[in-house]
Scaffold this active site. Structure first.
Site, PDB file in Angstrom:
ATOM      1  N   ASN A  24       0.936  -1.316   0.017  1.00 16.78           N
ATOM      2  CA  ASN A  24       0.039  -0.135  -0.178  1.00 16.78           C
ATOM      3  C   ASN A  24       0.847   1.234  -0.021  1.00 16.78           C
ATOM      4  O   ASN A  24       1.529   1.680   0.912  1.00 16.78           O
ATOM      5  CB  ASN A  24      -0.997  -0.008   0.987  1.00 16.78           C
TER       6      ASN A  24
ATOM      7  N   GLU B  17      -0.994 -12.486   4.797  1.00 14.12           N
ATOM      8  CA  GLU B  17      -1.536 -12.171   6.125  1.00 14.12           C
ATOM      9  C   GLU B  17      -2.098 -13.351   6.636  1.00 14.12           C
ATOM     10  O   GLU B  17      -3.202 -14.049   6.082  1.00 14.12           O
ATOM     11  CB  GLU B  17      -2.551 -11.180   5.991  1.00 14.12           C
TER      12      GLU B  17
ATOM     13  N   GLY C 123      -8.996   4.151   1.074  1.00 11.80           N
ATOM     14  CA  GLY C 123      -9.585   3.627   2.065  1.00 11.80           C
ATOM     15  C   GLY C 123     -10.732   4.010   2.826  1.00 11.80           C
ATOM     16  O   GLY C 123     -11.429   4.552   2.144  1.00 11.80           O
TER      17      GLY C 123
ATOM     18  N   ASP D 136       0.006  -2.813  10.427  1.00 12.98           N
ATOM     19  CA  ASP D 136      -1.289  -3.678  10.452  1.00 12.98           C
ATOM     20  C   ASP D 136      -2.151  -2.638  11.176  1.00 12.98           C
ATOM     21  O   ASP D 136      -2.066  -1.996  12.156  1.00 12.98           O
ATOM     22  CB  ASP D 136      -1.367  -4.950  10.779  1.00 12.98           C
TER      23      ASP D 136
ATOM     24  N   HIS E  54      -3.872   7.407  13.603  1.00 13.69           N
ATOM     25  CA  HIS E  54      -3.617   6.070  14.318  1.00 13.69           C
ATOM     26  C   HIS E  54      -2.041   5.968  13.888  1.00 13.69           C
ATOM     27  O   HIS E  54      -1.289   5.591  14.661  1.00 13.69           O
ATOM     28  CB  HIS E  54      -4.196   5.064  13.957  1.00 13.69           C
ATOM     29  N   ARG E  55      -1.752   6.141  12.735  1.00 14.00           N
ATOM     30  CA  ARG E  55      -0.470   5.845  11.981  1.00 14.00           C
ATOM     31  C   ARG E  55       0.632   6.882  12.808  1.00 14.00           C
ATOM     32  O   ARG E  55       1.707   6.472  13.089  1.00 14.00           O
ATOM     33  CB  ARG E  55      -0.497   6.185  10.515  1.00 14.00           C
TER      34      ARG E  55
END
Ligand code: IMP
Length: 185
Positions: free
Chosen positions: A16, A43, A145, A72, A170-171
């Site tokens: 990605n 995965e 996304g 992830d 979050h990243r």
């Protein structure tokens, strides 16, 4: 396709490129240069993002033989019992944002979770973080996304509409924890 820039000490392994572009900007701001190794890592089926991330990081290091990080993520929606969670990628590919919006009736609370896992010859270390928020009623803004349907807490806009996503996502939070640790090594 696998693509590699030779001059880096640390590589982000993923299929990605959106994730890489964001991770690169974020780590640049902490003074860490990040290369990209484009690869589709297998995965494992698991309810644990941690287990999925650790396995992926070990595979990535085995392929590249250089220090790597992998990421992830999961979108967890409260009223759906945490769905899609560890299945977020599959659910995005199958029912997509429209499908998620059709499933929601009342409570729209959700969280986005990121796990960054570092792996080298001796070390396997994970860092996780979350951002609380809500699922919007409609898709808003152009983004990749789940960005057009996720509204972080204290905001009126979706990730897709924000120009400072990389300062609160979050990243960002997981990479900040990783950077604090990595820069002390
Ligand atoms: P993955 O399994 O880690 O690739 O991610 C789970 C799903 O969440 C994939 O469909 C990703 O595209 C999506 N995703 C992860 N992070 C973000 C983000 O920051 N914005 C939007 N979608 C994301």
């Amino acid at each position: 396709m696998e693509d590699m820039q030779q001059s880096h000490d640390l590589f982000f392994v993923s299929s990605n490129s959106h994730k890489y572009q964001e991770a690169k900007i974020i780590l640049d701001s902490f003074g860490i240069k990040l290369g990209f190794f484009k690869s589709n890592l297998e995965e494992i089926q698991s309810n644990s993002l941690d287990d999925i991330a650790s396995k992926k990081a070990q595979d990535a290091f085995f392929k590249l033989k250089k220090p790597v990080i992998i990421e992830d993520d999961g979108l967890f929606i409260n009223s759906l019992g945490g769905f899609p969670g560890p299945y977020s990628s599959y659910v995005f590919k199958t029912i997509g944002n429209k499908g998620i919006l059709n499933l929601l009736k009342n409570s729209r609370k959700a969280k986005f979770v990121s796990i960054i896992t570092y792996c080298d010859k001796k070390t396997l270390q994970s860092f996780n973080a979350k951002v609380d928020g809500m699922i919007s009623k409609f898709q808003k803004g152009k983004g990749w996304g789940y960005d057009p349907i996720f509204i972080p807490k204290n905001s009126k806009n979706t990730f897709a509409e924000l120009n400072n996503k990389n300062e609160l996502s979050h990243r960002f939070k997981a990479l900040k924890k990783f950077s604090n640790w990595y820069l002390k090594q």
